[in-house]
Design a protein around this motif. Structure first.
Motif, PDB file in Angstrom:
ATOM      1  N   ILE A 207       1.031  -1.165   0.068  1.00  0.00           N
ATOM      2  CA  ILE A 207       0.084   0.020   0.019  1.00  0.00           C
ATOM      3  C   ILE A 207       0.822   1.149  -0.041  1.00  0.00           C
ATOM      4  O   ILE A 207       0.519   2.342  -0.796  1.00  0.00           O
ATOM      5  CB  ILE A 207      -0.921  -0.036   1.289  1.00  0.00           C
ATOM      6  CG1 ILE A 207      -1.929  -1.142   1.143  1.00  0.00           C
ATOM      7  CG2 ILE A 207      -1.649   1.353   1.164  1.00  0.00           C
ATOM      8  CD1 ILE A 207      -2.758  -1.326   2.319  1.00  0.00           C
ATOM      9  N   ASP A 208       2.007   1.217   0.712  1.00  0.00           N
ATOM     10  CA  ASP A 208       2.961   2.518   0.861  1.00  0.00           C
ATOM     11  C   ASP A 208       3.686   2.731  -0.474  1.00  0.00           C
ATOM     12  O   ASP A 208       3.556   3.795  -0.855  1.00  0.00           O
ATOM     13  CB  ASP A 208       3.983   2.236   2.028  1.00  0.00           C
ATOM     14  CG  ASP A 208       3.433   2.210   3.164  1.00  0.00           C
ATOM     15  OD1 ASP A 208       2.387   2.834   3.573  1.00  0.00           O
ATOM     16  OD2 ASP A 208       4.390   1.819   4.407  1.00  0.00           O
ATOM     17  N   VAL A 209       4.000   1.702  -1.260  1.00  0.00           N
ATOM     18  CA  VAL A 209       4.622   1.682  -2.501  1.00  0.00           C
ATOM     19  C   VAL A 209       3.471   2.442  -3.538  1.00  0.00           C
ATOM     20  O   VAL A 209       3.897   3.403  -4.414  1.00  0.00           O
ATOM     21  CB  VAL A 209       5.251   0.661  -2.819  1.00  0.00           C
ATOM     22  CG1 VAL A 209       5.601   0.536  -4.279  1.00  0.00           C
ATOM     23  CG2 VAL A 209       6.433   0.360  -2.255  1.00  0.00           C
ATOM     24  N   ALA A 210       2.256   1.741  -3.525  1.00  0.00           N
ATOM     25  CA  ALA A 210       1.361   2.198  -4.246  1.00  0.00           C
ATOM     26  C   ALA A 210       0.971   3.666  -4.127  1.00  0.00           C
ATOM     27  O   ALA A 210       0.739   4.392  -5.143  1.00  0.00           O
ATOM     28  CB  ALA A 210       0.171   1.392  -4.146  1.00  0.00           C
ATOM     29  N   GLN A 211       1.104   3.966  -2.875  1.00  0.00           N
ATOM     30  CA  GLN A 211       0.558   5.334  -2.507  1.00  0.00           C
ATOM     31  C   GLN A 211       1.752   6.240  -3.093  1.00  0.00           C
ATOM     32  O   GLN A 211       1.349   7.588  -3.702  1.00  0.00           O
ATOM     33  CB  GLN A 211       0.207   5.803  -0.977  1.00  0.00           C
ATOM     34  CG  GLN A 211      -1.036   5.088  -0.630  1.00  0.00           C
ATOM     35  CD  GLN A 211      -1.212   5.254   0.759  1.00  0.00           C
ATOM     36  OE1 GLN A 211      -0.271   5.414   1.445  1.00  0.00           O
ATOM     37  NE2 GLN A 211      -2.426   4.954   1.267  1.00  0.00           N
ATOM     38  N   LEU A 212       3.001   5.991  -3.144  1.00  0.00           N
ATOM     39  CA  LEU A 212       4.247   6.769  -3.463  1.00  0.00           C
ATOM     40  C   LEU A 212       4.109   6.847  -4.911  1.00  0.00           C
ATOM     41  O   LEU A 212       4.267   8.162  -5.432  1.00  0.00           O
ATOM     42  CB  LEU A 212       5.360   6.032  -3.245  1.00  0.00           C
ATOM     43  CG  LEU A 212       5.979   6.309  -1.508  1.00  0.00           C
ATOM     44  CD1 LEU A 212       7.305   5.343  -1.345  1.00  0.00           C
ATOM     45  CD2 LEU A 212       6.331   7.685  -1.143  1.00  0.00           C
ATOM     46  N   ILE A 213       3.827   6.118  -5.560  1.00  0.00           N
ATOM     47  CA  ILE A 213       3.390   5.904  -7.332  1.00  0.00           C
ATOM     48  C   ILE A 213       2.413   7.016  -7.632  1.00  0.00           C
ATOM     49  O   ILE A 213       2.416   7.744  -8.305  1.00  0.00           O
ATOM     50  CB  ILE A 213       3.385   4.586  -7.649  1.00  0.00           C
ATOM     51  CG1 ILE A 213       4.678   3.852  -7.475  1.00  0.00           C
ATOM     52  CG2 ILE A 213       2.921   4.529  -9.393  1.00  0.00           C
ATOM     53  CD1 ILE A 213       4.748   2.256  -8.124  1.00  0.00           C
ATOM     54  N   VAL A 214       0.986   6.717  -6.864  1.00  0.00           N
ATOM     55  CA  VAL A 214       0.148   7.454  -7.111  1.00  0.00           C
ATOM     56  C   VAL A 214       0.479   9.114  -7.094  1.00  0.00           C
ATOM     57  O   VAL A 214      -0.144   9.822  -7.430  1.00  0.00           O
ATOM     58  CB  VAL A 214      -1.245   6.910  -6.237  1.00  0.00           C
ATOM     59  CG1 VAL A 214      -2.405   8.013  -6.528  1.00  0.00           C
ATOM     60  CG2 VAL A 214      -1.668   5.689  -6.858  1.00  0.00           C
TER      61      VAL A 214
END
Length: 310
Positions: A207-214
């Motif tokens: 989730i953290d990585v996904a949020q950084l990308i978004v």
């Protein structure tokens, strides 16, 4: 032709595209690598042909990929409505990246010819390419999922993630899956991922990585911006849940950085142990000594050595 691909890179027949391939390329070697996991959910292999849904923006194209005598890679569009030239170009770029077709392997093979470990590898797997993961979120997810578990279970977890949150494409009785987008995972909570039966920490990392990308704080372009492997590695390892192994795996499979070197990888250690006929796995110091001539080819050396096991 558009979008940065040269006229010599592919032939456009509208219903199919034929990609030029280097002399040092074997479709059968790459297909054999791709067929090693029986629980793979991102593509099908049947009768020497590869079938996959390729993401193109918000859409996708289901394609069949095959080769005749390694003289070119034929990508046939299976949808009855043919894609436009822009989409065909994007598919051509994706497949070239996936198979790493623009890499000149001659220097690597010249290096390997004088290396005791690599000589055996290139003789056995000649024409193998480092099969990539073009999408950064997919590559990071696979790296996170695979941390400290065996490969079989990693594929099981990936399938659960894809089938729970990915996009399904049905075509002629077959199901094709597209990997979940960063946008999809960024909006979830750890509780939403309970059904995957993955550790809480791994769920948090995804989730953290996904949020950084978004949020635009992490991308392939930003990782390349530093211009070198060390800078990219530091940027990745500064992210919670991404250690040196995961960072190097991503730089190897997604960013295509030739110096990426997951030196702590258990599979690499076991492959070297096997080739040297030793009872114990090599130490990191011994691996550094064995690999001192691999400069700028560490990623390919690792991938070829992995093939003895996977």
């Amino acid at each position: 032709m558009t979008s940065g691909l040269s006229h010599s890179a592919w032939v456009d027949n509208r219903d199919e595209i034929i990609l030029s391939v280097p002399t040092e390329f074997s479709f059968s070697q790459n297909l054999h690598y791709l067929s090693r996991a029986s629980n793979e959910c991102m593509f099908h292999i049947q009768n020497g042909r590869l079938y996959k849904a390729i993401p193109i923006g918000q859409d996708s194209q289901v394609v069949e990929i095959h080769a005749k005598n390694d003289q070119g890679l034929t990508v046939r569009f299976l949808s009855p409505s043919l894609p436009n030239e822009k989409v065909r170009t994007e598919v051509a770029r994706y497949v070239r990246d996936w198979f790493d077709l623009d890499r000149d392997l001659v220097p690597f093979y010249e290096l390997a010819a004088g290396d005791a470990l690599l000589k055996q590898a290139v003789e056995k797997f000649y024409g193998l390419r480092t099969m990539g993961i073009p999408d950064l979120f997919e590559a990071l997810s696979w790296g996170i999922i695979g941390q400290q578990i065996n490969l079989t279970y990693a594929y099981t977890l990936k399938r659960r993630l894809v089938e729970a949150f990915g996009r399904r494409v049905e075509f002629e009785g077959e199901t094709y899956w597209l990997f979940p987008t960063a946008e999809k995972i960024a909006g979830l909570s750890v509780t939403d991922l309970d059904g995957l039966r993955m550790t809480t920490k791994k769920c948090e990392y995804l989730i953290d990585v996904a949020q950084l990308i978004v949020e635009g704080k992490l991308s392939k372009e930003l990782l390349w911006d530093g211009g070198d492997y060390q800078t990219a590695e530091k940027r990745l390892t500064s992210i919670r849940g991404i250690g040196p192994w995961t960072a190097n795996y991503v730089l190897m499979r997604c960013l295509r950085m030739p110096s990426a070197f997951p030196i702590d990888d258990v599979g690499l250690h076991n492959a070297i142990k096997f080739l040297l006929g030793k009872e114990k796995k090599p130490t990191k110091a011994e691996i550094r000594e064995l690999s001192k001539t691999w400069t700028n080819w560490e990623s390919y050396a690792t991938f070829y050595l992995w093939r003895f096991l996977y």
